[in-house]
Motif scaffolding. Structure first.
Motif, PDB file in Angstrom:
ATOM      1  N   UNK A 186       0.879  -1.163   0.000  1.00  0.00           N
ATOM      2  CA  UNK A 186       0.000   0.000   0.000  1.00  0.00           C
ATOM      3  C   UNK A 186       0.921   1.219   0.000  1.00  0.00           C
ATOM      4  N   UNK A 187       1.100   1.827  -1.198  1.00  0.00           N
ATOM      5  CA  UNK A 187       2.128   2.870  -1.310  1.00  0.00           C
ATOM      6  C   UNK A 187       1.792   4.093  -0.454  1.00  0.00           C
ATOM      7  N   UNK A 188       0.509   4.257  -0.107  1.00  0.00           N
ATOM      8  CA  UNK A 188       0.145   5.393   0.743  1.00  0.00           C
ATOM      9  C   UNK A 188       0.778   5.258   2.118  1.00  0.00           C
ATOM     10  N   UNK A 189       0.909   3.976   2.580  1.00  0.00           N
ATOM     11  CA  UNK A 189       1.448   3.765   3.926  1.00  0.00           C
ATOM     12  C   UNK A 189       2.957   3.565   3.907  1.00  0.00           C
TER      13      UNK A 189
ATOM     14  N   UNK B 240       4.025  10.638  -6.490  1.00  0.00           N
ATOM     15  CA  UNK B 240       2.741  10.426  -5.845  1.00  0.00           C
ATOM     16  C   UNK B 240       2.046  11.756  -5.624  1.00  0.00           C
TER      17      UNK B 240
ATOM     18  N   UNK C  77      -0.061  13.270  -2.605  1.00  0.00           N
ATOM     19  CA  UNK C  77      -0.504  13.032  -1.234  1.00  0.00           C
ATOM     20  C   UNK C  77      -1.066  14.321  -0.660  1.00  0.00           C
TER      21      UNK C  77
END
Lengths: 662, 174
Positions: A582-585, A608, A610
């Motif tokens: 999960x690239x967000x985390x 990304x 964000x």
């Protein structure tokens, strides 16, 4: 909302005789999101499978639970069944009501039924959070790389090439063949080793599908199964093989003639430009840069002057090439243990007539320096008393290796037999710990050597020292309990096999593990003996552990058949139950990169967005072809960005929760 | 707060509830073999299949203990035998530290253990289950004496919660 179907199997009376299956079925029907539950006599049978297929249609199921035998038994069956329905094959859970319940709790039917309900509840809770998974197709580049050109590598190469695929052999030495053509005869049939090995060498050299790279090694490996990008370094030979005809004129004129000949174990000398041995493949010379006068002192240059084709090139350099291969066979082979440092009590190499088995093979070999006459290296005299010491370095954890080298009992018997055959009045004493001769016609061969007159003494040798022109061997005969002292003209130490130098480094390039003795570890010692933990990398021969020639050839054939099996497909299916980022985390810390035993995770720079801000940072990326789905990385991930598809944190937690609510 | 049915925690009716994480390649297969050999062991245990003992997050153990299991066992391949080469080494390091931590915060040692059981060791599986169940039975039901805040695991690891607003890759639909 998911729509779960639960199928409870009686397995005849295997489950139904203990567990109250209708009660489990009724219980399952009450669980959240279960829209259908039924019980069957035999769910795995054709009618049982038809009922699952029918229920999927009738109740519009999108995931199922089968409560039956172990998933290790029939999970593939259910997956295959689901692949023909609208339900994804990974939207499936199996509750093990047989091996883990009815068969072990037959004495307590009530508890078994309660446990069955729990197991179904856990499976329902897990499948409720399953997501559809899809296999990916990995293209297969149908070209194999064999590392090592000994008998194992050659056999594997021939088998693969004969099946119609391209093969490249990388060999560190200047010729194919490895150790086998050094030997005189091979047990138990006493075939001439060169007569059976050199034809294979020329077959490999002339095969239209095989490319041979000698004086070469693998320096870099990238990619994965089906698509290894491998860099091969070819060391300078200083001879242009396209021009060289192999006439041999250069070797006769070279003035540097005093270089110990490695092929003959230093028993004679060779020139600086030399062919490793007469039947070498490729049958062309190389220049030994450490001893060549032209290359070391810029003098001489005779070989270039006499070469009729102008093949000599003193400017030659090491060359690196990168090629793509689909599969790799590691056949890195062995060396004999360096006994000189370990056994000072045997002279530590100071006595010229205390030699190892390979020395003796060169002495008795018709193509060796003494043309097959058994003579002492020190004075060229024929020995009248020979001592053979087995297990030197083998089965000796204090000084050498703890393992048995497997072939020494047989070649020890062979040496005894050969000495008595050549010199009928020569006394032969064999010191042994045990005689291990499992193999077809092996024990008969050993008995033959004993009947020939070889004197077998059960005990170790404690000391060898020189007295006049002979050697005194102190040993023990543990059967009679007596101390033994033997006067010998020559002593042959049957030394342990050890992994070839650099075998571990080569294996590591492919992410393959070696054990404490540097032998390559197979994927499973019994059921996957020629595969490694890295998909698409196979092993053959002594690289895996000591073995004799028949076993080596058999294993090479097995490795080749695995490669051919892989090459019979245009693409491979990847396992979809792999780690997912999960690239967000992901914080890009890289902990997972080092944890992964397969090198499947790498950090890549990503652009990304964000919180509406553009950022560029490193995040982990999983290579689906390399990941085997162990999940070790998921636990190490501090921000919890990694998760294992099919065994996600969420699904396992739900399973735990389901069990806890009772 | 442990969600424990009051009725079953009374002395005479209480039965220990035990969860075992079993790796697919060794211990799960060893338990299958125990079944095949019709061995008998206490019915208190429930196996949860994981690919490797290295997959077992200490959070799962915490979750089980906090939500009402009386004991948790983690089983995998013997050191050196891991199907994935090194997973059980990671499991060993993580879980042994975790065990010491659990004991430090007051959990009885009998309630959590890590065992290596191969696919051929059906008897060892049976004996381990018997021994572990007896150990848990001896120390009794896990009461509120285990005082970590409820769902501490959720807060620590966050995996049990819905994930936050995801980032999106540049050039995509964003």
């Amino acid at each position: 909302m998911s729509r779960i179907g639960v199928f409870v199997c009686h397995c005849g009376s295997n489950i139904g005789g203990v567990v109250d299956c209708p009660a489990v079925r009724d219980y399952a029907a009450t669980l959240p999101n279960v829209v259908h539950a039924e019980d069957n006599k035999y769910t795995c049978s054709d009618p049982g499978q038809a009922k699952i297929r029918q229920a999927i249609e009738d109740y519009d199921l999108d995931r199922i639970v089968v409560a039956a035998c172990s998933p290790r038994m029939h999970e593939p069956t259910w997956r295959a069944l689901l692949s023909h329905t609208k339900v994804n094959p990974y939207m499936l859970e199996v509750a093990n009501l047989r091996e883990h319940d009815s068969w072990v709790h037959a004495d307590n039917k009530e508890a078994a039924t309660e446990k069955a309900k729990d197991l179904v509840k856990m499976a329902v809770a897990k499948v409720d959070h399953a997501i559809p998974l899809y296999t990916q197709q990995i293209p297969v580049n149908k070209k194999a790389l064999i590392i090592g050109g000994g008998i194992a590598g050659m056999q594997a190469a021939l088998d693969i090439a004969d099946a119609g695929y391209k093969v490249t052999i990388v060999e560190r030495k200047a010729t194919l063949g490895g150790k086998m053509p050094m030997l005189d005869k091979t047990f138990p049939t006493m075939d001439c080793s060169a007569c059976i090995c050199t034809p294979k060498m020329s077959e490999v050299g002339n095969h239209p599908n095989i490319t041979v790279k000698t004086l070469s090694e693998v320096t870099k490996v990238e990619g994965y199964v089906g698509n290894f990008e491998i860099t091969i370094k070819e060391h300078a030979k200083y001879v242009d093989y396209d021009k060289c005809t192999g006439c041999g004129l250069c070797t006769t004129k070279c003035p540097s003639k005093k270089i110990p000949n490695e092929w003959n174990q230093g028993l004679d000398n060779r020139t600086a430009i030399h062919k490793v041995f007469e039947q070498a493949v490729p049958s062309k010379p190389v220049i030994d840069a450490d001893h060549c006068l032209k290359l070391t002192r810029d003098k001489c240059g005779v070989c270039a002057k006499v070469c009729p084709t102008g093949a000599i090139n003193y400017e030659d350099v090491d060359r690196e090439t990168t090629e793509t291969f689909g599969a790799v066979v590691l056949a890195t082979g062995y060396e004999l243990i360096k006994w000189e440092d370990l056994y000072p009590e045997y002279g530590g190499g100071a006595y010229p007539d205390v030699i190892d088995g390979l020395h003796f093979e060169r002495i008795i070999n018709a193509s060796g320096p003494s043309e097959g006459r058994i003579v002492r290296p020190s004075d060229g005299k024929e020995p009248k008393s020979v001592v053979i010491v087995k297990c030197v370095g083998s089965r000796d954890p204090n000084k050498g290796k703890a393992y048995c080298s497997r072939a020494c009992c047989m070649y020890g018997a062979k040496h005894a037999h050969q000495i008595i055959e050549h010199i009928p009045d020569c006394k032969v004493y064999v010191f042994y710990m045990d005689v291990r001769t499992p193999g077809k016609n092996y024990d008969e061969f050993y008995m033959q050597a004993k009947n020939d007159g070889a004197c077998y003494l059960r005990g170790r040798v404690s000391k060898i020292y020189k007295e006049g022109d002979h050697y005194v061997v102190w040993g023990a005969d543990t059967i009679s309990g007596a101390k033994v002292e033997v006067n010998a003209d020559m002593v042959i130490l049957e030394t342990a096999m050890v992994a070839a130098p650099g075998a571990t480094e080569t294996a590591m390039l492919f992410g393959v593990q070696t054990d404490k003795d540097d032998w390559i570890i197979e994927a499973h010692p019994k059921l996957r003996p020629v595969e490694t933990a890295s998909r698409g990398v196979y092993l053959a021969g002594v690289a895996q552990g000591p073995k004799d020639i028949p076993d080596t050839v058999a294993q090479a054939g097995a490795a080749a058949s695995k490669v051919i099996g892989m090459f019979s497909h245009d693409s491979l299916e990847s396992n979809p139950q792999i780690s997912n980022v999960d690239i967000a985390k992901c914080s890009g810390c890289g902990t997972c990169v080092h944890i992964c035993p397969y090198g499947a995770i790498s950090l890549v720079e990503k652009h990304l967005r964000e919180n509406s801000v553009k950022v560029t940072r490193d995040v982990a990326q999983v290579n689906p072809a390399l990941c085997q789905g162990c999940g070790a990385c998921t636990v190490a991930c501090k921000p919890g960005a990694l998760d294992l598809l099919g065994y996600s944190d969420k699904s396992i937690m739900e399973e735990v929760d389901a069990l806890c609510q009772w | 707060m442990p969600v424990v049915d009051e009725k079953k925690t009374t002395e005479e009716e209480w039965e220990p509830r035990i969860l075992a994480f079993a790796c697919n390649w060794c211990t799960y297969a060893g338990a299958d073999l125990a079944g095949l050999n019709r061995m008998k062991y206490p019915a208190n245990i429930r196996l949860l299949r994981v690919p490797c003992s290295g997959r077992v997050n200490p959070q799962y153990v915490l979750e089980a203990l906090q939500k009402g299991c009386d004991g948790v066992l983690v089983c995998g391949c013997h050191p050196g035998d891991c199907h994935y080469s090194t997973g059980n080494y990671y499991a060993k390091r993580r879980l042994m530290i975790f065990k010491r931590f659990l004991e430090y915060v007051g959990l009885e040692p009998e309630r959590f253990n890590v065992k290596w059981i191969s696919a051929s060791e059906a008897g060892r599986f049976r004996d381990t289950v018997k021994e572990f169940t007896e150990g848990v039975r001896k120390v009794g039901p896990l009461k509120e004496s285990f005082t970590l805040a409820p769902s501490a695991g959720d807060k620590l690891f966050g995996a049990h919660n819905e994930s936050e607003a995801p980032a999106s890759e540049e050039g995509g639909a964003a």
